[in-house]
Every structure is written in structure tokens, then in C-alpha cells.
Write an enzyme that holds these catalytic residues in place. Structure first.
Site, PDB file in Angstrom:
ATOM      1  N   LYS A  46       0.818  -1.184   0.000  1.00 58.24           N
ATOM      2  CA  LYS A  46       0.000   0.000   0.000  1.00 58.24           C
ATOM      3  C   LYS A  46       0.869   1.258   0.000  1.00 58.24           C
ATOM      4  O   LYS A  46       0.398   2.350  -0.226  1.00 58.24           O
ATOM      5  CB  LYS A  46      -0.900   0.030   1.256  1.00 58.24           C
ATOM      6  CG  LYS A  46      -1.743  -1.235   1.434  1.00 58.24           C
ATOM      7  CD  LYS A  46      -2.735  -1.079   2.574  1.00 58.24           C
ATOM      8  CE  LYS A  46      -2.415  -1.892   3.779  1.00 58.24           C
ATOM      9  NZ  LYS A  46      -2.055  -3.274   3.790  1.00 58.24           N
ATOM     10  N   ASP A 106      15.123   0.050   0.289  1.00 57.37           N
ATOM     11  CA  ASP A 106      15.955  -0.036   1.486  1.00 57.37           C
ATOM     12  C   ASP A 106      17.062  -1.064   1.231  1.00 57.37           C
ATOM     13  O   ASP A 106      18.078  -0.732   0.614  1.00 57.37           O
ATOM     14  CB  ASP A 106      15.032  -0.411   2.651  1.00 57.37           C
ATOM     15  CG  ASP A 106      15.723  -0.406   3.993  1.00 57.37           C
ATOM     16  OD1 ASP A 106      16.664   0.383   4.175  1.00 57.37           O
ATOM     17  OD2 ASP A 106      15.320  -1.179   4.873  1.00 57.37           O
ATOM     18  N   PHE A 155      14.199   5.113  10.625  1.00 56.36           N
ATOM     19  CA  PHE A 155      12.874   4.648  10.203  1.00 56.36           C
ATOM     20  C   PHE A 155      11.960   5.856  10.000  1.00 56.36           C
ATOM     21  O   PHE A 155      11.832   6.708  10.875  1.00 56.36           O
ATOM     22  CB  PHE A 155      12.285   3.707  11.257  1.00 56.36           C
ATOM     23  CG  PHE A 155      11.110   2.937  10.734  1.00 56.36           C
ATOM     24  CD1 PHE A 155      11.286   1.741  10.060  1.00 56.36           C
ATOM     25  CD2 PHE A 155       9.828   3.439  10.890  1.00 56.36           C
ATOM     26  CE1 PHE A 155      10.190   1.041   9.558  1.00 56.36           C
ATOM     27  CE2 PHE A 155       8.728   2.744  10.386  1.00 56.36           C
ATOM     28  CZ  PHE A 155       8.907   1.545   9.728  1.00 56.36           C
TER      29      PHE A 155
HETATM   30  P1  IMP Z   1      13.570  -3.604   1.038  1.00 57.22           P
HETATM   31  O1  IMP Z   1      13.128  -4.886   0.410  1.00 57.22           O
HETATM   32  O2  IMP Z   1      14.447  -3.813   2.238  1.00 57.22           O
HETATM   33  O3  IMP Z   1      14.167  -2.621   0.091  1.00 57.22           O
HETATM   34  O4  IMP Z   1      12.298  -3.029   1.732  1.00 57.22           O
HETATM   35  C1  IMP Z   1      11.461  -2.175   1.218  1.00 57.22           C
HETATM   36  C2  IMP Z   1      10.177  -2.139   2.024  1.00 57.22           C
HETATM   37  O5  IMP Z   1      10.389  -2.088   3.458  1.00 57.22           O
HETATM   38  C3  IMP Z   1       9.493  -0.858   1.677  1.00 57.22           C
HETATM   39  O6  IMP Z   1       8.691  -1.012   0.523  1.00 57.22           O
HETATM   40  C4  IMP Z   1       8.732  -0.554   2.936  1.00 57.22           C
HETATM   41  O7  IMP Z   1       7.479  -1.208   2.882  1.00 57.22           O
HETATM   42  C5  IMP Z   1       9.552  -1.130   4.064  1.00 57.22           C
HETATM   43  N1  IMP Z   1      10.379  -0.084   4.701  1.00 57.22           N
HETATM   44  C6  IMP Z   1      11.720   0.047   4.634  1.00 57.22           C
HETATM   45  N2  IMP Z   1      12.150   1.107   5.334  1.00 57.22           N
HETATM   46  C7  IMP Z   1      11.049   1.701   5.858  1.00 57.22           C
HETATM   47  C8  IMP Z   1      10.844   2.882   6.674  1.00 57.22           C
HETATM   48  O8  IMP Z   1      11.768   3.622   7.071  1.00 57.22           O
HETATM   49  N3  IMP Z   1       9.550   3.161   6.988  1.00 57.22           N
HETATM   50  C9  IMP Z   1       8.501   2.398   6.577  1.00 57.22           C
HETATM   51  N4  IMP Z   1       8.648   1.286   5.807  1.00 57.22           N
HETATM   52  C10 IMP Z   1       9.915   0.943   5.451  1.00 57.22           C
END
Ligand code: IMP
Ligand code: MG
Length: 181
Positions: A46, A106, A155
């Protein structure tokens, strides 16, 4: 959601105005890049909804939109794990110029999985646009084609980003207080 009393916020990183201005610039880059193409924005539910609608409204080219949802086993605080599509796109992306729209990249696991998976469905091209990019936590090398802001290793909430499903509707992006995360 404009309530001033927000004890969970440490500081605002990007205001509503800063986000709007930056989205305009990125939308102009995208409009130029795809002016002769058939652009389809693919949003990841979302988190990307707020960014995607803001971006779409600033684009000056005709576009299509579709959404998918994922379940990731692992979150910001734990080891990133397997990603699974829990709601698929409604339409085929064959022959289309796909722009995957994310709230944040991330570690890069989610984006890499989605890019690889969607590439296998025969799009004419595929690229990624992320509102936020946190390169300091990257595990999977991922080049972000279009991004609004690079952020520090904290975060964040707001503009689609949640903490336990809350705060997506903040119209700015803020750092969550450490004791709340
Ligand atoms: P990745 O697979 O580690 O790149 O994660 C990406 C997903 O983690 C994003 O699409 C977010 O849903 C969640 N995420 C990563 N960092 C944050 C943050 O600082 N706040 C909220 N959601 C996050
Ligand atoms: Mg996400």
C-alpha cells in the site's frame, strides 16, 4: 492528517511543499523520458499509493496505472526475507513501458524481486521510480532510475510509509522516535 501534536515524531525530514516540488521535478524527467512510449505505472500496495497519485498528476503524458501487493517475510527491523506477490496486476504488461513505483528502496530485496519478476512478463522496458532511497542499508545492488530523496538510516513514516500500518496519511515524511520503532 495535519494534527500538530504528534509525540511519535522526532523530526520532519521533508515537508508537504518540499515533497510536492521534488515530485514535480521527477515527474518532468519521467514525462520527457517516456514522451514517445506507452508508460504504465505499476504501484506496490500500500506504501506507494500516495506517491504514485501525486506523481501521476504531475505527468504530462498519457499513462496507464496498475497495482500489485506483496507480502514480505521480514521487515525493517529483522533480516529481509522472501517476497511474495499477494495481489497480482489486473492486466498484462507485455509490450508496455513499465515504471515500477515504490515508496522506499531499502535493502533492495523487494525491488530486485519485483524487477526480475516483471521483466519475465515481456514488457518493452522496465525501470524503477522510488520516492525514497536509503542506499546505506542496501544489500542487493540496485540502481534507482528515478528517485525523489536519499534518506539517512532512520525509520520514517508518512506519505504512504507506515509503522504498524499507521501514519501513512501524514502529508510529510518524518523520522519516527526510536522508542516508538
Ligand atoms: P527492502 O526490500 O528492504 O528494500 O524493503 C522495502 C520495504 O520495506 C518498503 O517497501 C517498505 O514497505 C519497508 N520499509 C523500509 N524502510 C522503511 C521505513 O523507514 N519506513 C517504513 N517502511 C519501510
Ligand atoms: Mg513498500
Amino acid at each position: 492528517m495535519k494534527t500538530p501534536a504528534m509525540p511519535m515524531i522526532e523530526r520532519v525530514l521533508f515537508s508537504e511543499d518540499e515533497i510536492r516540488e521534488r515530485v514535480k521535478v521527477v515527474a518532468a524527467e519521467i514525462s520527457e523520458r517516456y514522451k514517445d512510449g506507452h508508460l504504465k505505472l505499476v504501484g506496490v500496495l500500500k506504501g506507494s499509493v500516495f506517491f504514485m497519485t501525486a506523481l501521476a498528476r504531475e505527468l504530462t503524458i498519457p499513462i496507464k496505472m496498475d497495482f500489485l501487493a506483496i507480502s514480505s517475510f521480514g521487515d525493517h527491523s529483522s533480516a529481509p526475507g522472501v517476497v511474495r506477490i499477494s495481489k497480482d496486476l489486473d492486466e498484462s504488461i507485455e509490450g508496455e513501458d513499465v515504471l515500477l513505483v515504490e515508496d522506499i528502496v531499502d535493502t533492495g530485496f523487494t525491488a530486485r524481486y519485483l524487477m526480475q519478476h516483471l521483466s519475465g512478463r515481456g514488457p518493452n522496458s522496465i525501470a524503477i521510480c522510488s520516492m525514497l532511497d536509503r542506499t546505506t542499508r542496501r544489500i542487493v545492488p540496485m540502481q534507482i532510475d528515478f528517485r525523489c530523496f536519499e534518506i539517512p538510516d532512520r525509520f520514517v513514516i508518512g506519505c504512504g510509509l507506515d509503522y504498524n500500518q499507521l501514519y501513512r496519511n501524514l502529508n510529510f515524511i518524518a523520522v519516527l522516535k526510536p522508542d516508538k520503532a
